[in-house]
Each structure stands twice: as structure tokens, then as C-alpha cells.
Write a protein that holds these residues in place. Structure first.
Motif, PDB file in Angstrom:
ATOM      1  N   SER A   1       0.836  -1.393  -0.038  1.00 25.04           N
ATOM      2  CA  SER A   1      -0.134  -0.073  -0.124  1.00 25.04           C
ATOM      3  C   SER A   1       1.032   0.817  -0.012  1.00 25.04           C
ATOM      4  O   SER A   1       0.480   2.192  -0.313  1.00 25.04           O
ATOM      5  CB  SER A   1      -0.907  -0.124   0.978  1.00 25.04           C
ATOM      6  OG  SER A   1      -1.585  -1.189   1.126  1.00 25.04           O
TER       7      SER A   1
ATOM      8  N   GLN B   1       2.031   1.639  -3.204  1.00 21.29           N
ATOM      9  CA  GLN B   1       1.131   2.148  -4.598  1.00 21.29           C
ATOM     10  C   GLN B   1       0.165   3.382  -4.081  1.00 21.29           C
ATOM     11  O   GLN B   1       0.678   4.303  -4.895  1.00 21.29           O
ATOM     12  CB  GLN B   1      -0.032   1.167  -4.615  1.00 21.29           C
ATOM     13  CG  GLN B   1      -1.170   1.639  -5.139  1.00 21.29           C
ATOM     14  CD  GLN B   1      -2.043   0.355  -5.380  1.00 21.29           C
ATOM     15  OE1 GLN B   1      -2.228  -0.115  -4.371  1.00 21.29           O
ATOM     16  NE2 GLN B   1      -2.084  -0.223  -6.445  1.00 21.29           N
ATOM     17  N   ASN B   2       0.683   3.630  -2.401  1.00 25.93           N
ATOM     18  CA  ASN B   2       0.528   5.207  -1.809  1.00 25.93           C
ATOM     19  C   ASN B   2       1.149   6.849  -2.112  1.00 25.93           C
ATOM     20  O   ASN B   2       0.787   7.108  -2.266  1.00 25.93           O
ATOM     21  CB  ASN B   2      -0.845   5.175  -0.901  1.00 25.93           C
ATOM     22  CG  ASN B   2      -2.055   4.283  -1.268  1.00 25.93           C
ATOM     23  OD1 ASN B   2      -2.492   3.834  -2.289  1.00 25.93           O
ATOM     24  ND2 ASN B   2      -2.202   3.654  -0.271  1.00 25.93           N
TER      25      ASN B   2
ATOM     26  N   SER C   1       4.683   6.128  -4.921  1.00 21.73           N
ATOM     27  CA  SER C   1       3.994   6.867  -6.558  1.00 21.73           C
ATOM     28  C   SER C   1       3.617   8.223  -6.368  1.00 21.73           C
ATOM     29  O   SER C   1       4.365   8.520  -8.075  1.00 21.73           O
ATOM     30  CB  SER C   1       2.585   6.124  -6.261  1.00 21.73           C
ATOM     31  OG  SER C   1       1.305   6.758  -5.743  1.00 21.73           O
TER      32      SER C   1
ATOM     33  N   ALA D   1       5.653  -5.059  -7.577  1.00 21.52           N
ATOM     34  CA  ALA D   1       5.180  -3.624  -7.199  1.00 21.52           C
ATOM     35  C   ALA D   1       6.287  -2.093  -8.043  1.00 21.52           C
ATOM     36  O   ALA D   1       6.563  -1.539  -8.363  1.00 21.52           O
ATOM     37  CB  ALA D   1       4.616  -3.318  -6.055  1.00 21.52           C
TER      38      ALA D   1
ATOM     39  N   THR E   1       6.475  -2.242 -11.524  1.00 22.52           N
ATOM     40  CA  THR E   1       5.704  -0.787 -11.877  1.00 22.52           C
ATOM     41  C   THR E   1       5.375   0.952 -12.132  1.00 22.52           C
ATOM     42  O   THR E   1       5.290   1.638 -12.192  1.00 22.52           O
ATOM     43  CB  THR E   1       3.673  -1.251 -10.712  1.00 22.52           C
ATOM     44  OG1 THR E   1       3.240  -2.442 -11.533  1.00 22.52           O
ATOM     45  CG2 THR E   1       2.848  -0.386 -12.272  1.00 22.52           C
TER      46      THR E   1
END
Ligand code: LP5
Ligand code: MN
Length: 253
Positions: free
Chosen positions: A37, A40-41, A44, A76, A79
Motif C-alpha cells: 500500500s 502504491q499510495n 508513487s 510493484a 510498476t
């Protein structure tokens, strides 16, 4: 590292983030979820992520990348890297066997320990930190042995299963020995810190992990002011250091 920006919002300088000592493993799935998380949060939205060692509880060799626990983490990273976030990794005492296959799969850049970077115009020295614990003589002897390329070649020539069994045995032994060592012995040695700072021409910042004693230390050395940031571990709660062009701040998830 410098942020030159390459889109219409390039005037907004994104922060750089520093983490260490996550000790990710399949037996602590909530920490892995928290980390995914965080990537991603938070990561990023950043310029770069610096992982200063002990990302994993242990790393037995790059032939373990197919493990079900490791795959989402590698994906992850990839990405994020493909979206333009730079990810740097430095070896810790538990995952120094991470090598090219892992780094290529995750699209991350391996950094030497120590490494000097330009952090928004200030020189910052990065390290895992175990090399600074020079009073822990038994550990330093062990470290010298397992960091030897010949020893590693021989170790990696064994089956993954056998390597994992040997690592489990070393972990038990290490935990037993640590319980007998004083806290002072397991901390960094101030003379070793000073020597490293001098050798690197007095950087403004020294950032490291390993000791699991998060703190902002102010050092005065030979007329220079240096800040030593010690990163926190992820045992109870995720933590990171966030540095923008103005300052650095310790953050919690
Ligand atoms: O990690 P942490 O903070 O809990 O403890 C470290 C030191 N311990 C270690 C060991 C690791 O935790 C576990 C192993 C990691 C896997 C590496 C993969 C490849 C190696 C495979 C080896 C078969 O790093 C601990 C420090 C502590 O930090 C604080 O700085 O005190 O050090 C120890 O406890 C080590 C003991 O003092 C000495 C252990 C001697 C073991 C000798 C066995 C000989 C076997 C030969 C094989 C190398
Ligand atoms: Mn460590």
C-alpha cells in the motif's frame, strides 16, 4: 538524487523517501500488505525510494524470486519504476545475497554501501549501518566471512532448500547471541561514524538503519554540522524518512 522533472507539473519537486529494516516475510503478511500500500499510495507520488537494507527477513539467493511472497513485491517495484519513480536498494546484513536477477526483475538499482548522493542539493551519505557496529566483534567476524565472494559462490552452489535450512540455523544462533550482548555493543560506534564522515568529506546528512533505534542525531565534527538519521524498522508500524528540498522528516504509516 536531483529531480529535473519532465512533465507539465515539473515545478513541483517531489520528495525522496528512505526506508530500511522491513524484514518482509510470509509469516508477517500484514507488513507486506502495508508495504504494498505504501508503494502504491506514497512512493508513487515521490521522486525516488531508497531501500537501505533488510527489505527481507532473509534472502537465500536470486533463485528464490519465484516465491509467492516475493512476486507481488517485485511486480510493484517494476510498476513504479516504469511510471518513472527511481528505486534504489542497498544490501543489509540479511539480504546481501540480492543480486542482478532480482534487481533486473524489479527494475531497481543496486547501491554500494556506503553511497553518497545529491539530495536536493545537499550531500547525503547512505549506509545500512551494520558496518558501523564495530564493537560487535563476533558479528564483524561473521560479516567478513559471509561477504567474501568465494564464500558466497560456494554457499550459492547448494540447493535453495539447504541454504534456507542453514540460514534458519544462523538466525537462531544470532538471536541467542544477541540476547547476551549489551545494547551498547549492538549500536554504532561513534568513532566509526566519525571516520566514515571524515572519509566522505563531511556530508550534511548520514542516513542509515540496522540498529532499529530511530532518531535524529546532531553531530559536530571538525567545525562541521552533520545530521545522522537512524531509520525505524517495520516490526510494529511502517516508517520512513521523507526529504524534500526544505527538510527531512520521520514519518509513520
Ligand atoms: O539481523 P539482526 O539485527 O537480528 O542481527 C544482526 C546480526 N545477526 C546477523 C544474522 C542474521 O540476523 C540472520 C542471517 C541472515 C541471512 C543471511 C543470508 C546468507 C548467510 C548464510 C549463512 C549460513 O546478521 C547480529 C548482530 C546484530 O545484527 C546487531 O548488530 O549482533 O550478529 C550476530 O548475532 C552474529 C553472532 O554474533 C555470530 C554468529 C556466528 C555464527 C557462526 C556460524 C558459522 C557458520 C558459518 C557460515 C557463515
Ligand atoms: Mn540489519
Amino acid at each position: 538524487m536531483k529531480n529535473f522533472g519532465n512533465n507539465s507539473s515539473s515545478s513541483v519537486i517531489k520528495p525522496d523517501l528512505f526506508i530500511s529494516d522491513l524484514h518482509l516475510c510470509s509469516s508477517r503478511p500484514h507488513i507486506t500488505s502495508a508495504f504494498l500500500s505504501f508503494l502504491q499510495n506514497t512512493v508513487s507520488q515521490s521522486n525516488a525510494l531508497y531501500i537501505l537494507g533488510d527489505l527481507f527477513e532473509y534472502w537465500a539467493g536470486d533463485d528464490d524470486i519465484k516465491d509467492a511472497h516475493h512476486q507481488p513485491i517485485i511486480n510493484a517495484f517494476r510498476t513504479l519504476a516504469e511510471s518513472g519513480v527511481k528505486i534504489f536498494f542497498m544490501h543489509g546484513n540479511r539480504d546481501f545475497l540480492i543480486s542482478k536477477i532480482f534487481c533486473d526483475a524489479a527494475k531497481i538499482t543496486l547501491l554500494n554501501d556506503p553511497s553518497l548522493i545529491d539530495l536536493h542539493g545537499q550531500r547525503a551519505l547512505l549506509s545500512h549501518g551494520d558496518d558501523l557496529c564495530t564493537d560487535d566483534l563476533d558479528y564483524q567476524t561473521f560479516r567478513q566471512q559471509v561477504r567474501d565472494p568465494q564464500w558466497q559462490k560456494k554457499f550459492l552452489s547448494q540447493s535453495l532448500q539447504s541454504r534456507k535450512e542453514q540460514i534458519e540455523a544462523i538466525r537462531l544462533r544470532s538471536e541467542k547471541e544477541k540476547s547476551k550482548k549489551s545494547m551498547l555493543i549492538m549500536d554504532v560506534n561513534q568513532l566509526a561514524v566519525n571516520k566514515l564522515i571524515k572519509k566522505n568529506h563531511y556530508p550534511k546528512l548520514l542516513i542509515h538503519g540496522h540498529t532499529h533505534r530511530p532518531y535524529q542525531h546532531h553531530i559536530q565534527l571538525d567545525g562541521h554540522s552533520i545530521t545522522r538519521w537512524v531509520l525505524g524498522d517495520w516490526y510494529e508500524q511502517g516508517s520512513y524518512l521523507r526529504c524534500d528540498q526544505f527538510s527531512c522528516k520521520a514519518m509513520h504509516l
